[in-house]
Motif scaffolding. Structure first.
Motif, PDB file in Angstrom:
ATOM      1  N   LEU A  25     114.053  59.094  11.907  1.00 62.19           N
ATOM      2  CA  LEU A  25     114.701  58.986  12.914  1.00 62.19           C
ATOM      3  C   LEU A  25     114.407  57.991  14.161  1.00 62.19           C
ATOM      4  N   CYS A  26     114.536  56.801  12.698  1.00 65.77           N
ATOM      5  CA  CYS A  26     114.816  55.482  13.216  1.00 65.77           C
ATOM      6  C   CYS A  26     116.183  55.244  13.251  1.00 65.77           C
ATOM      7  N   LEU A  27     117.738  55.637  12.617  1.00 67.83           N
ATOM      8  CA  LEU A  27     118.282  56.498  12.005  1.00 67.83           C
ATOM      9  C   LEU A  27     119.854  57.287  12.871  1.00 67.83           C
ATOM     10  N   GLN A  28     119.051  57.687  13.984  1.00 64.87           N
ATOM     11  CA  GLN A  28     119.382  58.638  14.489  1.00 64.87           C
ATOM     12  C   GLN A  28     120.695  57.928  15.391  1.00 64.87           C
ATOM     13  N   HIS A  29     121.697  58.670  15.673  1.00 62.95           N
ATOM     14  CA  HIS A  29     122.853  58.778  16.578  1.00 62.95           C
ATOM     15  C   HIS A  29     122.519  57.757  17.923  1.00 62.95           C
ATOM     16  N   HIS A  30     121.934  58.243  18.553  1.00 64.70           N
ATOM     17  CA  HIS A  30     121.759  58.814  20.069  1.00 64.70           C
ATOM     18  C   HIS A  30     120.414  58.032  20.461  1.00 64.70           C
ATOM     19  N   PRO A  31     119.936  56.234  21.517  1.00 66.44           N
ATOM     20  CA  PRO A  31     119.041  55.705  21.316  1.00 66.44           C
ATOM     21  C   PRO A  31     117.580  56.231  21.987  1.00 66.44           C
ATOM     22  N   ASP A  32     117.831  57.268  22.696  1.00 62.27           N
ATOM     23  CA  ASP A  32     116.961  58.253  23.281  1.00 62.27           C
ATOM     24  C   ASP A  32     116.248  58.604  21.863  1.00 62.27           C
ATOM     25  N   ASP A  33     117.089  59.133  21.088  1.00 60.14           N
ATOM     26  CA  ASP A  33     116.248  60.108  19.442  1.00 60.14           C
ATOM     27  C   ASP A  33     115.795  59.002  18.657  1.00 60.14           C
ATOM     28  N   ARG A  34     115.819  57.482  18.822  1.00 62.56           N
ATOM     29  CA  ARG A  34     115.469  56.685  18.212  1.00 62.56           C
ATOM     30  C   ARG A  34     113.713  56.361  18.561  1.00 62.56           C
ATOM     31  N   PRO A  35     112.444  56.297  17.615  1.00 62.75           N
ATOM     32  CA  PRO A  35     111.333  55.973  18.020  1.00 62.75           C
ATOM     33  C   PRO A  35     112.008  53.833  18.605  1.00 62.75           C
ATOM     34  N   ASN A  36     110.309  53.725  19.422  1.00 60.83           N
ATOM     35  CA  ASN A  36     110.672  52.857  19.324  1.00 60.83           C
ATOM     36  C   ASN A  36     109.081  51.847  18.048  1.00 60.83           C
ATOM     37  N   MET A  37     108.976  50.461  18.204  1.00 58.49           N
ATOM     38  CA  MET A  37     108.562  50.052  17.053  1.00 58.49           C
ATOM     39  C   MET A  37     106.661  50.057  17.288  1.00 58.49           C
ATOM     40  N   THR A  38     106.514  50.339  18.588  1.00 61.37           N
ATOM     41  CA  THR A  38     104.963  50.319  19.084  1.00 61.37           C
ATOM     42  C   THR A  38     104.936  52.382  18.312  1.00 61.37           C
ATOM     43  N   SER A  39     105.846  53.265  18.841  1.00 58.21           N
ATOM     44  CA  SER A  39     105.577  54.589  18.364  1.00 58.21           C
ATOM     45  C   SER A  39     105.784  54.504  16.856  1.00 58.21           C
TER      46      SER A  39
END
Length: 621
Positions: free
Chosen positions: A557-571
């Motif tokens: 999930l952290c390597l998804q192409h679109h930034p909106d698909d990637r979780p932030n560090m809190t998540s």
């Protein structure tokens, strides 16, 4: 006629002078009692005053001590709290045997210090009100004499700085606080607070004979069940536990501060109050109990109270409600029992689990050793089939000493000031340190993979920034998820440029290798439904496969192409520390695909590869 008038005037002046002097004295002697005529004792520095008074709207008279210069009359000690005076014709005197006594108009005894003749034996005893608020009997001829009796040994509802609160084991003296019944009735109420002695002492509050709150045992720095900064601006405190005494005591850091501890039966709270001169009022600095989890044994035996939980009561891991029906309607009094069969001393059926930040259980049925290490404590607990839990006795210096509990674990809660508690479980692989080690390996492995990917991405970004504008190729492809076209710009470099940038491929400029292979392998195994094959062989027998798969899924999930698909560090932290359902990952953005060169004839199309790298930039808030 003139001479008798002069004599009478002199007598009046002497009498008036005597009253003025007496009004400012701090001492009672055998020849100078204190009648109930408005006269008082005043400590030398003027802080405390002793005299006769009526509390609130009551008509009863009492002998008490209060703060002299506080406009709100605050009584801190009463001599005859359970035997009031019905008129104002009584007096305080020193008896022939050296005790301080309160006599009625007809000389009948109302109250006495009741010290033995050997304790108060003195040729010239005096009673003195000290600057600390302590009323003492001592030998008037010996300025350095010890106190023959003191009011600090017989507190009422208030604990002042310097008072010892607890036991003198040599004499059996128990100093405890008891509330007033009401604001205008200072007689002994049913709300009390005292030190409960045993192998590991507790400070306990009672409503009548029912235990209401306890601080938890003292762990060297603080009490395990009372949250508060050890270093506060008002006072220092200590807890002494030896063969002679067991007591709590606090002292002021600044003598100008006025603070005290008071038992409030109206609210059933123990307050620490501080006087605010500007506001001319008392303010509450701390109250106990502070929440529902502080109330004694809220969740029953082996139940754990978590104030942020819903509901607040939960069984310890490895336990289940003794009565599910009662538990589900939030009647937690019956507590919890083991959910698995436990066999003492049997391999894989006997171990421990670590619970962090815990208020330690009731110490009535506990055993302590001051010299054992934590590992020795664990071994000692395993030897005894009655042992249900263990912990460090003292948390200072990394922890030392041993506390062991037998029987049910009572009055547990999660609290900031708590410590590690190791609870006996049905399986040996639940030992807290082993479980912690596995989690650390999984988390560190995942984070290391993410850091490697971010490092490669950063290097590509820097190269792109340096050579931006030299060579650009515009490509486009259809976005499968959002149904739109997007333009991507990636630089192309000839061999001469790369040779120059790397100093002819010098080993000094080598950053690493194998950056994209593992990412592709992880995705392929995920698509095949066998991501567990990515696990290192050394971890195969010591980790939880479901946790491994969860870590791999989070990594993808952290390597998804679109930034909106990637979780932030809190998540990411929430994902790693919970069991919430996760989104299904899409194809990672670092995979290499084949696309058609834009702008060429269909008959002359050539295939080329490009790396879909997305860069996340961090901006200051």
């Amino acid at each position: 006629m003139a001479i008798p008038l002069v004599i009478l005037l002199i007598c009046k002046l002497l009498s008036l002078f005597s009253q003025i002097c007496y009004a400012t004295t701090d001492t009672i002697t055998k020849g100078q009692p204190l009648p109930d005529d408005g006269n008082t004792l005043l400590s030398k520095d003027g802080t405390f005053e002793l005299g006769f008074f009526n509390p609130g709207s009551s008509n009863n008279r009492y002998v008490g001590i209060w703060y002299k210069n506080i406009v709100v009359k605050t009584v801190v000690w009463i001599a005859n709290r359970d035997n009031p005076i019905r008129n104002n014709s009584s007096k305080l005197v020193i008896s022939q045997d050296g005790n301080l006594v309160l006599l009625s108009q007809n000389e009948s005894l109302i109250w006495t210090t009741n010290a033995s003749s050997s304790e108060v034996s003195s040729s010239s005893p005096i009673v003195q009100l000290l600057d600390t608020g302590n009323l003492v009997i001592k030998d008037g001829n010996d300025k350095e004499s010890v106190f023959l009796w003191q009011s600090f040994d017989y507190p009422c509802d208030t604990l002042l700085p310097g008072m010892k609160f607890g036991w003198d084991l040599r004499t059996g003296l128990n100093r405890r606080l008891t509330s007033w019944k009401s604001w205008d009735d200072p007689s002994s109420g049913d709300f009390t607070w005292g030190v409960e002695i045993g192998s590991n002492p507790d400070i306990v509050m009672w409503k009548g004979n029912v235990e209401y709150f306890r601080t938890g045992p003292y762990t060297g720095n603080m009490f395990s069940g009372v949250y508060g900064p050890r270093n506060n601006p008002l006072y220092d405190y200590k807890f002494v536990n030896n063969k002679d005494e067991v007591y709590y005591q606090y002292t002021l850091k600044n003598s100008s501060v006025i603070t005290m501890i008071v038992m409030n039966q109206t609210l059933y709270l123990r307050h620490r109050l501080t006087w605010i001169p500007e506001a001319k009022s008392w303010t509450v600095y701390q109250s106990l109990p502070r929440d529902s989890c502080d109330v004694y044994n809220t969740c029953g035996p082996n139940g754990n109270c978590i104030i942020a939980g819903s509901p607040i009561c939960q069984c310890l891991d490895g336990f289940e409600p003794k009565s599910p029906q009662q538990w589900n309607v939030m009647d937690w009094r019956q507590g919890c029992v083991r959910s698995e069969e436990w066999s003492c001393g049997v391999k894989n059926k006997d171990g421990f689990r670590r619970f962090a930040s815990m208020k330690l259980p009731n110490t009535t049925f506990s055993w302590v050793n001051e010299s054992m290490t934590l590992e020795e404590c664990r071994a000692k607990c395993l030897e005894n089939c009655s042992c249900k839990a263990y912990s460090n006795l003292d948390t200072r210096g990394g922890g030392n000493g041993c506390s062991i509990w037998v029987g049910d674990l009572v009055d547990l809660r999660v609290i900031e000031s708590g410590q590690d508690l190791y609870v006996r479980m049905a399986t040996s692989d639940m030992d807290g340190k082993h479980e912690h080690r596995r989690k650390v390996v999984l988390v560190v492995s995942t984070i290391a993979s993410l850091v490697l990917v971010m490092l490669v991405a950063f290097c590509i970004y820097m190269i792109k920034k340096i050579y931006k504008g030299k060579t650009k190729t515009r490509m486009s492809r259809e976005d499968k998820d959002e149904g739109r076209q997007e333009d991507l710009e990636l630089p192309f470099f000839d061999l001469a440029t790369i040779v120059n940038a790397t100093n002819n491929f010098s080993i000094e400029n080598k950053l690493g290798e194998g950056g994209f292979g593992p990412v592709y392998k992880a995705w392929r195994l995920w698509k095949e439904g066998t991501p567990e094959r990515l696990t290192d062989a050394h971890l195969a027998n010591s980790c939880n496969i479901s946790e491994v798969i969860r870590c791999i899924q989070i990594s993808l999930l952290c390597l998804q192409h679109h930034p909106d698909d990637r979780p932030n560090m809190t998540s990411v932290v929430v994902m790693l520390t919970s069991e919430n359902a996760l989104h299904e990952p899409k194809e990672p953005g670092f995979l290499i695909r084949r696309v058609s060169n834009e702008g060429e004839q269909s008959s002359n199309r050539q295939t080329s590869s490009f790396n879909e790298v997305s860069i996340s930039l961090l901006n200051a808030r």
